[in-house]
Design a protein around this motif. Structure first.
Motif, short mmCIF file in Angstrom:
data_model
loop_
_atom_site.label_atom_id
_atom_site.label_comp_id
_atom_site.label_asym_id
_atom_site.label_seq_id
_atom_site.Cartn_x
_atom_site.Cartn_y
_atom_site.Cartn_z
N UNK A 1 0.83 -1.35 0.20
CA UNK A 1 -0.28 -0.03 -0.22
C UNK A 1 1.02 1.25 -0.05
N UNK A 2 0.07 2.24 -0.57
CA UNK A 2 1.08 3.42 0.27
C UNK A 2 -0.28 5.06 0.18
N UNK A 3 0.22 5.99 0.27
CA UNK A 3 -0.31 7.13 0.44
C UNK A 3 -1.23 7.66 -0.65
N UNK A 4 -1.25 6.55 -1.86
CA UNK A 4 -2.62 7.30 -2.56
C UNK A 4 -3.73 6.02 -2.70
N UNK A 5 -3.11 5.06 -1.76
CA UNK A 5 -4.41 4.20 -1.44
C UNK A 5 -5.71 4.30 -0.85
N UNK A 6 -6.74 4.80 -1.44
CA UNK A 6 -8.33 5.18 -0.03
C UNK A 6 -8.93 3.21 -0.20
N UNK A 7 -8.48 3.27 0.87
CA UNK A 7 -9.81 1.79 1.50
C UNK A 7 -11.10 2.49 1.26
N UNK A 8 -11.82 1.35 0.40
CA UNK A 8 -13.03 1.78 -0.01
C UNK A 8 -14.13 0.22 1.14
N UNK A 9 -14.72 1.25 2.50
CA UNK A 9 -15.30 0.11 2.96
C UNK A 9 -16.46 -0.46 2.74
N UNK A 10 -17.23 -1.24 2.66
CA UNK A 10 -18.97 -1.10 3.18
C UNK A 10 -18.82 -2.54 3.81
N UNK A 11 -20.19 -1.53 4.67
CA UNK A 11 -20.94 -2.94 5.74
C UNK A 11 -22.22 -4.23 5.15
N UNK A 12 -22.69 -4.16 5.91
CA UNK A 12 -23.76 -5.36 6.07
C UNK A 12 -25.16 -5.10 5.11
N UNK A 13 -25.58 -5.29 4.14
CA UNK A 13 -26.59 -6.04 3.59
C UNK A 13 -25.95 -5.06 1.94
N UNK A 14 -24.14 -4.01 1.93
CA UNK A 14 -24.09 -3.27 0.40
C UNK A 14 -24.11 -4.41 -0.30
N UNK A 15 -23.82 -5.77 -0.34
CA UNK A 15 -23.63 -6.47 -1.24
C UNK A 15 -24.83 -6.47 -2.51
N UNK A 16 -26.15 -6.39 -2.04
CA UNK A 16 -26.82 -6.62 -2.15
C UNK A 16 -27.38 -5.07 -3.22
N UNK A 17 -27.05 -4.50 -3.07
CA UNK A 17 -27.35 -2.70 -3.45
C UNK A 17 -27.66 -3.12 -5.34
N UNK A 18 -28.76 -2.85 -5.81
CA UNK A 18 -29.26 -3.13 -6.89
C UNK A 18 -30.09 -3.79 -6.71
N UNK A 19 -30.13 -4.99 -5.48
CA UNK A 19 -31.39 -5.91 -5.58
C UNK A 19 -32.85 -4.73 -4.11
N UNK A 20 -31.68 -4.54 -3.11
CA UNK A 20 -32.27 -4.08 -2.23
C UNK A 20 -33.02 -3.26 -1.80
N UNK A 39 -12.24 4.64 -11.63
CA UNK A 39 -11.69 5.07 -12.93
C UNK A 39 -11.92 6.57 -12.57
N UNK A 40 -12.76 7.22 -11.17
CA UNK A 40 -11.85 8.30 -10.51
C UNK A 40 -10.94 8.50 -10.28
N UNK A 41 -10.51 7.69 -9.09
CA UNK A 41 -9.48 7.35 -8.48
C UNK A 41 -8.37 7.50 -9.55
N UNK A 46 -4.75 8.57 -7.59
CA UNK A 46 -5.22 7.30 -6.06
C UNK A 46 -5.56 6.00 -6.97
N UNK A 47 -5.65 4.85 -5.46
CA UNK A 47 -6.18 3.63 -6.19
C UNK A 47 -7.08 3.67 -5.00
N UNK A 48 -7.69 2.62 -5.57
CA UNK A 48 -8.63 2.12 -4.37
C UNK A 48 -8.57 0.75 -4.19
N UNK A 49 -9.09 0.49 -2.44
CA UNK A 49 -8.84 -0.99 -2.34
C UNK A 49 -10.10 -0.89 -1.78
N UNK A 50 -11.78 -1.35 -2.36
CA UNK A 50 -12.27 -1.65 -2.38
C UNK A 50 -12.93 -3.11 -1.95
N UNK A 51 -13.82 -2.90 -0.24
CA UNK A 51 -14.30 -4.81 0.11
C UNK A 51 -15.60 -4.31 0.73
N UNK A 52 -16.07 -5.48 1.45
CA UNK A 52 -17.58 -5.20 2.06
C UNK A 52 -17.31 -6.52 2.41
#
Length: 147
Positions: A1-20, A39-41, A46-52
């Motif tokens: 990682x580096x100081x150009x990385x942005x973690x994007x953390x998503x909690x419960x039920x966000x895996x169901x976006x689009x349906x929920x 794309x925007x990062x 920047x780079x993103x590290x997206x997790x749910x």
């Protein structure tokens, strides 16, 4: 990682976006949000590290990891844990990495129990009510140095 990385953390039920509850959260999926953010990062240098996860403790671990890895910031959509998790509040307070609270909807316009945000008590900034663009606005705030 580096100081150009942005973690994007998503909690419960966000895996169901689009349906929920699309009338509240829209029809955009989390994968589509990830693609837009990547794309925007890239355009912002920047780079993103997206997790749910649906597990509170995993979000705590990832917040600690963000600091240990030297991440620039964390965008956190804690979902329902926003309104219940003192553990997440304490984790944010325990790290130096700035955290931006993100919500697709505006919790203040919803049920009264959603008006309290433990995340907001420690977040450097809150972005809410802009649908998927809430994530982009938060990322741009990090890139601009606002956070």
């Amino acid at each position: 990682m580096s100081d150009t990385t942005v973690y994007v953390l998503n909690g419960p039920n966000l895996n169901l976006l689009g349906l929920r509850e699309p009338e509240i959260y829209g029809s955009t999926t989390l994968d589509e949000i990830a693609g837009m953010l990547e794309d925007r990062a890239r355009a912002l240098g920047l780079t993103i590290d997206m997790r749910q996860t649906n597990h509170e403790g995993m979000l705590v671990d990832w917040l600690h990891e963000a600091q240990a890895e030297g991440a620039r910031a964390v965008l956190l959509n804690a979902g329902a844990y926003t309104h219940t998790s003192i553990a997440l509040l304490d984790a944010i307070k325990a790290i130096r990495t700035p955290v931006v609270e993100v919500h697709l909807s505006d919790p203040k316009t919803r049920e009264p129990f959603r008006h309290l945000s433990y995340i907001g008590m420690a977040a450097a900034l809150t972005v809410e009510g802009h649908g998927p663009d809430s994530y982009r606005i938060a990322l741009e705030a990090v890139a601009s140095g606002e956070v």
